[in-house]
Design a protein around this motif. Sequence first.
Motif, PDB file in Angstrom:
ATOM      1  N   GLY A 140       0.813  -1.205   0.000  1.00 45.66           N
ATOM      2  CA  GLY A 140       0.000   0.000   0.000  1.00 45.66           C
ATOM      3  C   GLY A 140       0.847   1.256   0.000  1.00 45.66           C
ATOM      4  N   LEU A 141       0.181   2.368  -0.169  1.00 46.36           N
ATOM      5  CA  LEU A 141       0.828   3.676  -0.206  1.00 46.36           C
ATOM      6  C   LEU A 141       0.198   4.585   0.835  1.00 46.36           C
ATOM      7  N   THR A 142       1.032   5.380   1.480  1.00 46.77           N
ATOM      8  CA  THR A 142       0.565   6.359   2.451  1.00 46.77           C
ATOM      9  C   THR A 142       1.262   7.678   2.169  1.00 46.77           C
ATOM     10  N   TYR A 143       0.468   8.749   2.125  1.00 45.35           N
ATOM     11  CA  TYR A 143       1.021  10.071   1.856  1.00 45.35           C
ATOM     12  C   TYR A 143       0.630  11.012   2.982  1.00 45.35           C
ATOM     13  N   PHE A 144       1.619  11.717   3.503  1.00 45.90           N
ATOM     14  CA  PHE A 144       1.416  12.768   4.492  1.00 45.90           C
ATOM     15  C   PHE A 144       1.667  14.104   3.796  1.00 45.90           C
ATOM     16  N   ARG A 145       0.572  14.789   3.518  1.00 44.83           N
ATOM     17  CA  ARG A 145       0.629  16.045   2.759  1.00 44.83           C
ATOM     18  C   ARG A 145       1.379  15.848   1.442  1.00 44.83           C
ATOM     19  N   GLY A 146       1.071  14.730   0.778  1.00 47.94           N
ATOM     20  CA  GLY A 146       1.614  14.466  -0.546  1.00 47.94           C
ATOM     21  C   GLY A 146       2.966  13.798  -0.566  1.00 47.94           C
ATOM     22  N   ARG A 147       3.545  13.458   0.588  1.00 45.78           N
ATOM     23  CA  ARG A 147       4.862  12.837   0.626  1.00 45.78           C
ATOM     24  C   ARG A 147       4.810  11.544   1.432  1.00 45.78           C
ATOM     25  N   PRO A 148       5.479  10.498   0.975  1.00 46.38           N
ATOM     26  CA  PRO A 148       5.596   9.305   1.819  1.00 46.38           C
ATOM     27  C   PRO A 148       6.491   9.582   3.020  1.00 46.38           C
ATOM     28  N   LEU A 149       6.302   8.847   4.071  1.00 46.22           N
ATOM     29  CA  LEU A 149       6.993   9.148   5.328  1.00 46.22           C
ATOM     30  C   LEU A 149       8.503   9.015   5.189  1.00 46.22           C
ATOM     31  N   HIS A 150       8.976   8.077   4.361  1.00 45.65           N
ATOM     32  CA  HIS A 150      10.427   7.884   4.268  1.00 45.65           C
ATOM     33  C   HIS A 150      11.123   9.034   3.551  1.00 45.65           C
ATOM     34  N   ARG A 151      10.341   9.945   2.943  1.00 43.74           N
ATOM     35  CA  ARG A 151      10.936  11.113   2.300  1.00 43.74           C
ATOM     36  C   ARG A 151      10.784  12.373   3.140  1.00 43.74           C
ATOM     37  N   VAL A 152      10.303  12.220   4.350  1.00 47.06           N
ATOM     38  CA  VAL A 152      10.198  13.353   5.266  1.00 47.06           C
ATOM     39  C   VAL A 152      11.500  13.445   6.051  1.00 47.06           C
ATOM     40  N   ALA A 181       2.066  13.977  25.129  1.00 49.39           N
ATOM     41  CA  ALA A 181       3.066  15.049  25.185  1.00 49.39           C
ATOM     42  C   ALA A 181       4.272  14.713  24.316  1.00 49.39           C
ATOM     43  N   ALA A 182       4.684  13.454  24.326  1.00 50.68           N
ATOM     44  CA  ALA A 182       5.802  13.044  23.466  1.00 50.68           C
ATOM     45  C   ALA A 182       5.441  13.181  21.995  1.00 50.68           C
ATOM     46  N   ALA A 183       4.176  12.900  21.648  1.00 52.92           N
ATOM     47  CA  ALA A 183       3.754  13.040  20.254  1.00 52.92           C
ATOM     48  C   ALA A 183       3.720  14.497  19.816  1.00 52.92           C
ATOM     49  N   LEU A 184       3.477  15.407  20.748  1.00 51.28           N
ATOM     50  CA  LEU A 184       3.355  16.829  20.415  1.00 51.28           C
ATOM     51  C   LEU A 184       4.693  17.569  20.423  1.00 51.28           C
ATOM     52  N   LEU A 185       5.781  16.896  20.793  1.00 52.43           N
ATOM     53  CA  LEU A 185       7.063  17.595  20.949  1.00 52.43           C
ATOM     54  C   LEU A 185       7.491  18.307  19.677  1.00 52.43           C
ATOM     55  N   GLY A 186       7.383  17.643  18.548  1.00 52.19           N
ATOM     56  CA  GLY A 186       7.847  18.228  17.298  1.00 52.19           C
ATOM     57  C   GLY A 186       6.863  19.150  16.633  1.00 52.19           C
ATOM     58  N   GLU A 187       5.754  19.494  17.315  1.00 52.53           N
ATOM     59  CA  GLU A 187       4.687  20.303  16.728  1.00 52.53           C
ATOM     60  C   GLU A 187       4.275  19.744  15.363  1.00 52.53           C
ATOM     61  N   PRO A 188       3.866  18.467  15.330  1.00 53.43           N
ATOM     62  CA  PRO A 188       3.597  17.811  14.040  1.00 53.43           C
ATOM     63  C   PRO A 188       2.288  18.304  13.423  1.00 53.43           C
ATOM     64  N   HIS A 189       2.191  18.108  12.124  1.00 49.36           N
ATOM     65  CA  HIS A 189       0.953  18.438  11.432  1.00 49.36           C
ATOM     66  C   HIS A 189      -0.095  17.348  11.622  1.00 49.36           C
ATOM     67  N   THR A 190       0.341  16.078  11.680  1.00 49.95           N
ATOM     68  CA  THR A 190      -0.576  14.947  11.767  1.00 49.95           C
ATOM     69  C   THR A 190      -0.377  14.221  13.084  1.00 49.95           C
ATOM     70  N   LEU A 191      -1.479  13.868  13.726  1.00 52.41           N
ATOM     71  CA  LEU A 191      -1.455  13.067  14.939  1.00 52.41           C
ATOM     72  C   LEU A 191      -2.121  11.729  14.654  1.00 52.41           C
ATOM     73  N   LEU A 192      -1.408  10.624  14.956  1.00 56.64           N
ATOM     74  CA  LEU A 192      -1.942   9.275  14.833  1.00 56.64           C
ATOM     75  C   LEU A 192      -1.981   8.671  16.231  1.00 56.64           C
ATOM     76  N   LEU A 193      -3.168   8.410  16.746  1.00 58.76           N
ATOM     77  CA  LEU A 193      -3.335   8.002  18.137  1.00 58.76           C
ATOM     78  C   LEU A 193      -4.113   6.708  18.202  1.00 58.76           C
ATOM     79  N   ASP A 194      -3.569   5.732  18.919  1.00 58.99           N
ATOM     80  CA  ASP A 194      -4.229   4.445  19.083  1.00 58.99           C
ATOM     81  C   ASP A 194      -4.964   4.436  20.419  1.00 58.99           C
ATOM     82  N   ASP A 195      -6.286   4.567  20.358  1.00 58.41           N
ATOM     83  CA  ASP A 195      -7.159   4.555  21.532  1.00 58.41           C
ATOM     84  C   ASP A 195      -6.601   5.481  22.615  1.00 58.41           C
ATOM     85  N   PRO A 196      -6.488   6.769  22.345  1.00 57.70           N
ATOM     86  CA  PRO A 196      -5.839   7.681  23.301  1.00 57.70           C
ATOM     87  C   PRO A 196      -6.601   7.841  24.603  1.00 57.70           C
ATOM     88  N   GLY A 197      -7.896   7.568  24.629  1.00 55.43           N
ATOM     89  CA  GLY A 197      -8.665   7.748  25.847  1.00 55.43           C
ATOM     90  C   GLY A 197      -8.657   6.576  26.790  1.00 55.43           C
TER      91      GLY A 197
END
Length: 580
Positions: free
Chosen positions: A57-69, A140-156
């Motif tokens: 499969g393919l995944t794009y984060f704002r048009g770029r694959p993660l390995h090119r970020v 808090a660790a996920a927010l350190l880099g001020e990311p554009h995308t948040l991926l959370l597995d059952d955060p509550g």
Amino acid sequence: MLQAFGLTSTPRRDRPPAVDDLTFEAPPGAVTALVGPPGSGKTTVLRLLLALDPGRGLTYFRGRPLHRVAQPAREVGTVLGDVPGHPSRTVRGQLRMLAAGAGVPVGRADEAIQAVGLGGLEGRRLGTLPRGADRRLALAAALLGEPHTLLLDDPGAGLAPAERDALHALLRAHASAGGTVLYTTADPKEAARHADHVVTLHAGRLVAAQDAADFARTRLRPRVAVRTPHAARLAAAVAQEARAARRPVEVVTEDGNLLLVYGGDCAQVGDTAFRHGVPVHRLAEETAVVDPAGTRPGEGGAPPPGASPPGPGSPDPVPAGRPARSPLRPLRYELRRITGVPSTALVMTGVLAVSAVLAVLLGRGGGTPLPAVLAAWPDLLPLPPAALGAGLLGALSFGEEYRYPALAAGRGAVPRRLALLLAKLAVAAVAALLLGVLVAGVDLAALRLFYGAELITVPDNWRMMTASWLGLTVGCAWAGVLGAGVFRAAAAGVAAVLFVPVAFVPLLRQVASGPEIRSVAGLASRLGEFAGPRWAPSLDRWIAGALEVAGHPAGVALVLTLTVLLCAYALTGLRRQTSW
């Protein structure tokens, strides 16, 4: 925008894939919920998006694959389970160490602490955090880099209702600022209440991708769950009373003793059970998702509106399971790692105390040579306490990475890049040098205190002794680092340190006793003649001391051990990187 095309996990043996041909998108400025019962593949979807599990499969984060970020922490923040951190590390120390790994300013740690509501707990150790605080620490660790995308597995999970509301308010604020939020949940009511878009999964396949309002109207259905040992009897009674009252009721029996009643409420079902003398072990109102068998045409894996598959010039899929990235500031990361746990100070304090006691005991008889007394190295020990302590500190530098993988959370591997190795070797060498100097100074002070300053004098060959002593401590520290890095455990690093005197030195002494061994005496003076007037006379003594250390059986054994461990580290690292 987050776009996923044809995500398919690699099946295990004869089982179907946990995720099968999944295509969806999470738009920016909105909160997207990934909904499905336990086992529907929600966590696997997140791991496929992050290339942590093998699949297609393919995944794009704002048009770029993660390995090119270039800096993934500034693009994607993830929460996959708890934050794996050393239980003795403080909340602030953990986040500052992760900030160094992500290459962000250290001040972001305090900002993230306040953002997730951990104010007042900055100095608490991770092992003493109250329930729910570990989930906020993960966020808090996920927010350190001020990311554009948040991926959370059952955060509550594990949070109180008030804390869950605060969490969703934080996610809403992130989305309102233009970010993308994708989180998983098994509670459809929570998704309908807090999300803007809902992606419904069943058995790893897409059931529907729709707005939260459409999801609540078309796919949610209230029901009453009853657990009773007489489910069939209660089902018949509920159906009979519903027919008599002309109420539409659907009764479904699951697992033998679980009854699901659609079209009633807890009061009606409870009264019916009471009138017919049926014991009830559980009675609760739930909200269920409509049976996925009713999927409308065009759903079930079709691309959502607005999503277009990649064109011919798009990059190929990247195999999952890529090695984790090294910290962007490896030296700063390693310094915060070694100074953020009490074990470093405890090891150094213990070594100083044991060395001082041994030095006093060895100097009591007067028959032990002064170098051995200052090193606190009795014949019964394979290595002096300082060398063992330096080796232990070096072993912990990689051993803690494998036990508490803060750098590679969710990957199950530790980065084996050159920058991280050099940082660990440099910090381990500095710690070993500091420990060696402190031990020699403390032992000399203890000897002068007990036996008088006039009896304990500094020898003339102190430079050679110093080179030998510091070389031994640094070499043992490096052996610990490499041993733990190769064998993925701190105990293996300590074993590598002990292997030098126990196994190597006796063998080399037998080899060195042969007649073919040549001497390098006079090499320093010959180097001085070659260099000319620029040669400093003081270098003769240092080089002579270093050559004596290198020619000693223990020095040769240590050099050989380090060489073997370094080659093994390089080979295992290359093999793991090319195996993907």
